[in-house]
Design an enzyme around this catalytic site. Structure first.
Site, PDB file in Angstrom:
ATOM      1  CB  THR A   1      -0.916   0.022   1.242  1.00  0.00           C
ATOM      2  OG1 THR A   1      -1.944   0.960   1.016  1.00  0.00           O
ATOM      3  CG2 THR A   1      -0.161   0.376   2.497  1.00  0.00           C
TER       4      THR A   1
ATOM      5  CB  SER B   1      -2.032   5.588  -7.746  1.00  0.00           C
ATOM      6  OG  SER B   1      -2.465   6.658  -8.562  1.00  0.00           O
TER       7      SER B   1
ATOM      8  CB  CYS C   1       3.701   2.190  -6.687  1.00  0.00           C
ATOM      9  SG  CYS C   1       3.799   0.744  -5.617  1.00  0.00           S
TER      10      CYS C   1
ATOM     11  CB  THR D   1       0.132   2.561  -4.957  1.00  0.00           C
ATOM     12  OG1 THR D   1       1.135   2.184  -4.018  1.00  0.00           O
ATOM     13  CG2 THR D   1      -0.625   3.763  -4.430  1.00  0.00           C
TER      14      THR D   1
END
Length: 182
Positions: free
Chosen positions: A9, A167, A170, A173
């Site tokens: 996360t 986001s 990654c 994410t």
């Protein structure tokens, strides 16, 4: 037999212009191959809504730490720094707890702290923290936004934008971003 864990996360937190904001994505990954959930809430309001806490790492481990931290907040009447130090001491010294694979970012109206299982409690100089698989991307984006556009953006806007950048880069994410403010 190896059991995969739910993890990965990005959590980002910032203190800016007298406000605090924490953002987290919603992706939960099982092992390294399967996205199990897109809309998980990894940030919680604790101690009567006066504290924000976000986690990165193994989900079950993080829930254990949330419960422990909430207990420490109650025990120390909302004193964030004392609760964080006591949690870190217990986390590091206990044989079972030491195996927990998670990190926490916690904040109240005046402090922003990183708590790790190795016993660290760190308050950043610049009022910005990020953890998790996309943490470095979010941290870089947040620092740039605060430095170069900070007077035009709120803490919430910086947190949202930093997570969006992470986001986009990654794979662990996503862009189902939840932002909480203090």
């Amino acid at each position: 037999m190896f059991m995969s864990q739910f993890h990965a996360t990005t959590i980002f937190a910032i203190r800016h212009q007298g406000k605090g904001a924490m953002a987290g994505d919603g992706q939960v990954t099982f092992g390294n191959a399967v996205v199990m959930k897109h809309t998980a809430r990894k940030i919680r309001k604790l101690f009567h809504g006066n504290v924000l806490a976000g986690f990165a790492g193994a989900v079950a481990d993080a829930f254990t730490l949330f419960e422990m931290f909430e207990g420490k907040l109650e025990e120390y009447n909302g004193n964030l720094q004392r609760a964080a130090v006591e949690l870190a001491k217990e986390w590091r010294s206990d044989k079972v707890l030491r195996r927990l694979e998670a990190m926490l970012i916690v904040m109240d109206a005046t402090h922003l702290l990183l708590i790790s299982g190795t016993g660290e409690v760190i308050e950043p100089d610049d009022g910005i923290l990020a953890i998790g698989s996309g943490g470095n991307y979010a941290l870089a984006a947040g620092r740039a936004l605060k430095a170069y556009a900070g007077e035009h953006l709120t803490a919430k806007q910086i947190a949202q934008a930093a997570l969006k950048v992470a986001s986009d880069i990654c794979v662990y994410t996503n862009d189902c971003i939840i932002v909480e403010e203090l």
